[in-house]
Design an enzyme around this catalytic site. Structure first.
Site, PDB file in Angstrom:
ATOM      1  N   CYS A  36      46.646  53.109 103.463  1.00  0.00           N
ATOM      2  CA  CYS A  36      47.782  52.756 104.322  1.00  0.00           C
ATOM      3  C   CYS A  36      48.995  52.437 103.462  1.00  0.00           C
ATOM      4  CB  CYS A  36      47.433  51.603 105.229  1.00  0.00           C
ATOM      5  SG  CYS A  36      47.169  50.102 104.321  1.00  0.00           S
TER       6      CYS A  36
ATOM      7  N   PHE B 255      37.889  53.427 108.243  1.00  0.00           N
ATOM      8  CA  PHE B 255      36.993  54.110 107.301  1.00  0.00           C
ATOM      9  C   PHE B 255      37.471  54.052 105.861  1.00  0.00           C
ATOM     10  CE2 PHE B 255      40.062  57.560 107.915  1.00  0.00           C
ATOM     11  CZ  PHE B 255      40.172  58.054 106.629  1.00  0.00           C
TER      12      PHE B 255
HETATM   13  P1  NAD Z   1      40.828  54.275 113.781  1.00  0.00           P
HETATM   14  O1  NAD Z   1      41.937  53.621 114.524  1.00  0.00           O
HETATM   15  O2  NAD Z   1      40.373  55.615 114.247  1.00  0.00           O
HETATM   16  O3  NAD Z   1      39.514  53.330 113.792  1.00  0.00           O
HETATM   17  C1  NAD Z   1      39.513  52.017 113.277  1.00  0.00           C
HETATM   18  C2  NAD Z   1      38.407  51.213 113.943  1.00  0.00           C
HETATM   19  O4  NAD Z   1      38.696  51.096 115.337  1.00  0.00           O
HETATM   20  C3  NAD Z   1      37.013  51.841 113.867  1.00  0.00           C
HETATM   21  O5  NAD Z   1      36.077  50.812 113.630  1.00  0.00           O
HETATM   22  C4  NAD Z   1      36.813  52.456 115.250  1.00  0.00           C
HETATM   23  O6  NAD Z   1      35.467  52.497 115.656  1.00  0.00           O
HETATM   24  C5  NAD Z   1      37.585  51.485 116.119  1.00  0.00           C
HETATM   25  N1  NAD Z   1      38.149  52.059 117.347  1.00  0.00           N
HETATM   26  C6  NAD Z   1      38.466  53.348 117.598  1.00  0.00           C
HETATM   27  N2  NAD Z   1      39.001  53.461 118.844  1.00  0.00           N
HETATM   28  C7  NAD Z   1      39.023  52.219 119.375  1.00  0.00           C
HETATM   29  C8  NAD Z   1      39.457  51.673 120.616  1.00  0.00           C
HETATM   30  N3  NAD Z   1      39.980  52.440 121.566  1.00  0.00           N
HETATM   31  N4  NAD Z   1      39.343  50.333 120.809  1.00  0.00           N
HETATM   32  C9  NAD Z   1      38.821  49.542 119.851  1.00  0.00           C
HETATM   33  N5  NAD Z   1      38.391  49.994 118.664  1.00  0.00           N
HETATM   34  C10 NAD Z   1      38.488  51.321 118.425  1.00  0.00           C
HETATM   35  O7  NAD Z   1      41.280  54.324 112.239  1.00  0.00           O
HETATM   36  P2  NAD Z   1      40.590  55.069 111.026  1.00  0.00           P
HETATM   37  O8  NAD Z   1      40.809  56.546 111.165  1.00  0.00           O
HETATM   38  O9  NAD Z   1      39.212  54.567 110.800  1.00  0.00           O
HETATM   39  O10 NAD Z   1      41.476  54.499 109.801  1.00  0.00           O
HETATM   40  C11 NAD Z   1      42.657  55.092 109.360  1.00  0.00           C
HETATM   41  C12 NAD Z   1      43.878  54.380 109.903  1.00  0.00           C
HETATM   42  O11 NAD Z   1      43.863  53.009 109.527  1.00  0.00           O
HETATM   43  C13 NAD Z   1      45.184  54.938 109.334  1.00  0.00           C
HETATM   44  O12 NAD Z   1      46.125  55.043 110.370  1.00  0.00           O
HETATM   45  C14 NAD Z   1      45.609  53.887 108.317  1.00  0.00           C
HETATM   46  O13 NAD Z   1      46.993  53.835 108.062  1.00  0.00           O
HETATM   47  C15 NAD Z   1      45.126  52.642 108.979  1.00  0.00           C
HETATM   48  N6  NAD Z   1      44.969  51.556 108.019  1.00  0.00           N
HETATM   49  C16 NAD Z   1      45.894  50.555 108.040  1.00  0.00           C
HETATM   50  C17 NAD Z   1      45.812  49.522 107.118  1.00  0.00           C
HETATM   51  C18 NAD Z   1      46.828  48.432 107.103  1.00  0.00           C
HETATM   52  O14 NAD Z   1      46.642  47.471 106.394  1.00  0.00           O
HETATM   53  N7  NAD Z   1      47.907  48.517 107.863  1.00  0.00           N
HETATM   54  C19 NAD Z   1      44.768  49.518 106.171  1.00  0.00           C
HETATM   55  C20 NAD Z   1      43.839  50.555 106.193  1.00  0.00           C
HETATM   56  C21 NAD Z   1      43.950  51.573 107.117  1.00  0.00           C
END
Ligand code: NAD
Length: 490
Positions: free
Chosen positions: A282, A150
């Site tokens: 992140c 998100f």
């Molecule tokens: P999230 O893991 O809740 O969701 C990310 C995506 O995965 C969404 O599209 C969601 O629908 C999908 N998803 C959820 N559960 C799933 C499953 N079991 N199997 C497959 N897909 C699934 O993350 P969020 O809350 O949207 O984003 C925040 C997180 O992302 C934070 O931990 C942040 O650090 C991380 N992030 C990392 C980077 C990086 O480059 N390392 C960049 C941006 C955000």
């Protein structure tokens, strides 16, 4: 009337077969702004079939022709930057300046992918044995899928999409169910770009849609960005299914402040890193580690920065920090702060339960600083993903580097100093993928890989730059001999 966002498949807007809908909320006002369908397996399958059907012709389109679509996309993104930034701010909560910054990063990836005709060249050797030549060529992988979080509704898809299609693949994007409007608007631009049917596709939904993509036998590559537990799970599932996968996870980023740092500049940059995007980056600073005599002046300066930050509606130009993404996030973050206090930390600046005039229902937390955080406590190791900075004090740079290397994450670490020797020691010894020296957000440009380590990344090839070209192509080696009767003249 609340709009339901359709999927985009085969160059058409289609409403999925499933009747279940998911509300999309404005985090500043708590109002429903749109709904998305929870697409079903049938929707996933028909989208994959469309992407698969498009593959042959797209792959045969010369790379020099494929990138012409990207030039058009860049132009449209530039022309629509303000309106896209507005959409990001409304559904994600960040400030307009932050939304524009994110879009610039997205556009940079389009620009880099325009270099694919050269970037995807292979190499060759003549006469590996007498009269035999060997060549490596790069070919597309097939149907690819990107599953995104998100916190950057526009940018993160662009770590993948431009490279995937420029390399001759087709792609399906599954944006976060919390912020689907931005990608909807970007796909309206992709529609204007006029790519052939099935080359780019948009599927809305939640985890089940993502899982169906990961399990679908015709999807060959998964690009994922999100929280560590999900990234780990997606990597395991995708690779068990025989796919290539690049999965970027969460973070807990330390910033080290040496006594010889410019403390005015350092506290301002640290505050921007910790509280920018309400700490939902992140690459946000999450721990400030003061070394020796840096402690007292830095503590005073960062407390001043945190307590004077203007919090409110990101659409207001004077606002410096918006809300967090959901009411659940706000509760979770406030509970983490409470837990930190119960584990011995002390609150230096308390941003819990603020009153934001006219936006009482928004999911706001003001900047919060905890001091005397024990390096062994949960809060020192858990990703909070909110505007909370924990302070830890050590006596030497060696202690600070040891602390950095004790983390299971490895997304980013920064050092503030005026000593070149300290900077070199830090960049040499830190077990982290992205290093900043006198910087608070060490975000790699589009022509460098986004290099998380440890539990911040699962896979071999990162997003962006040359790694993206590696990920979206498979290498083929051709060993050739032609029987000729010409005599060697040289
Ligand atoms: P999230 O893991 O809740 O969701 C990310 C995506 O995965 C969404 O599209 C969601 O629908 C999908 N998803 C959820 N559960 C799933 C499953 N079991 N199997 C497959 N897909 C699934 O993350 P969020 O809350 O949207 O984003 C925040 C997180 O992302 C934070 O931990 C942040 O650090 C991380 N992030 C990392 C980077 C990086 O480059 N390392 C960049 C941006 C955000």
């Amino acid at each position: 009337m609340i709009e339901t966002l359709p999927n985009y498949v085969n160059q058409q807007w289609v409403y999925p077969t499933a009747s279940e809908k998911i509300d999309v909320l404005n985090p500043t006002t708590d109002e429903v702004i749109s709904q998305i369908p929870a697409s079903s397996f049938t929707d996933v399958d028909s989208t994959v079939q469309a992407a698969q059907k498009a593959l042959q012709e797209w792959r045969e389109t010369p790379a020099t022709d494929r990138i012409q679509y990207l030039f058009r996309l860049k132009q449209l993104l530039e022309e629509n930057l303000d309106s896209l930034a507005q959409t990001i701010t409304i559904e994600c909560g960040k400030t307009l300046a932050e939304s524009k910054g994110e879009l610039r990063r997205a556009i940079e990836n389009v620009e880099v992918a325009c270099g694919i005709p050269m970037l995807m060249q292979g190499y060759n050797s003549e006469d590996i044995a007498k009269g035999i030549d060997e060549t490596m060529i790069r070919q597309p992988v097939g149907v690819c899928a990107a599953i995104t979080p998100f916190n950057f509704p526009a940018m993160i898809v662009f770590w993948f999409l431009p490279y995937a299609i420029a390399c001759g693949n087709t792609i399906i994007v599954k944006p976060s169910e919390k912020v689907p409007n931005t990608m909807q608007q970007i796909f309206q631009l992709l529609h204007q770009v006029g790519l052939p049917k099935g080359v780019v596709n948009l599927l809305h939904g939640n985890a089940e849609v993502a899982e169906a993509l990961i399990d679908h036998p015709q999807v060959k590559a998964i690009s994922f960005v999100g929280s560590t537990p999900v990234a780990k799970q997606v990597y395991a599932r995708a690779t068990a299914n025989g796919k290539r996968a690049q999965c970027q996870g969460g973070a807990k980023n330390p910033i080290i402040i040496m006594p010889d740092a410019d403390l005015g500049m350092t506290s301002q940059i640290t505050a921007d890193s910790a509280f920018g995007c309400a700490g939902q980056r992140c690459l946000a600073a999450s721990i400030a580690v003061t070394v020796g005599e840096a402690k007292s002046p830095f503590t005073d300066a960062i407390a001043e920065q945190a307590s004077t930050r203007v919090v409110g509606n990101g659409l207001d130009q004077s606002v410096e920090m918006g809300p967090v993404i959901t009411a659940e996030s706000k509760n979770r973050i406030e509970n983490q702060i409470q837990l930190g206090l119960e584990n011995g930390a002390e609150v230096l600046v308390d941003g819990r339960q603020p009153k934001i005039e006219r936006f009482e229902k928004g999911y706001f937390i003001r900047p919060t600083i905890l001091e005397k955080v024990s390096p062994d406590s949960d809060i020192a190791h858990t990703e909070i993903f909110g505007p909370v900075l924990s302070m830890i004090h050590v006596e030497t740079i060696e202690d600070a580097i040891e602390l950095v290397n004790s983390s299971r994450f490895g997304n980013m670490a920064c050092l503030f100093t005026s000593s070149g020797a300290a900077a070199r020691q830090f960049r040499y010894q830190a077990h982290v993928g992205n290093i900043g020296i006198n910087l608070g957000v060490a975000a790699p440009m589009a022509f460098f890989p986004f290099s998380g380590w440890g539990d911040s990344f699962f896979g071999d090839m990162h997003g962006q730059g040359r790694d993206a070209v590696e990920f979206f192509t498979q290498k083929k080696v051709v060993v050739e001999r032609w029987f000729t009767n010409w005599s060697r003249k040289f």
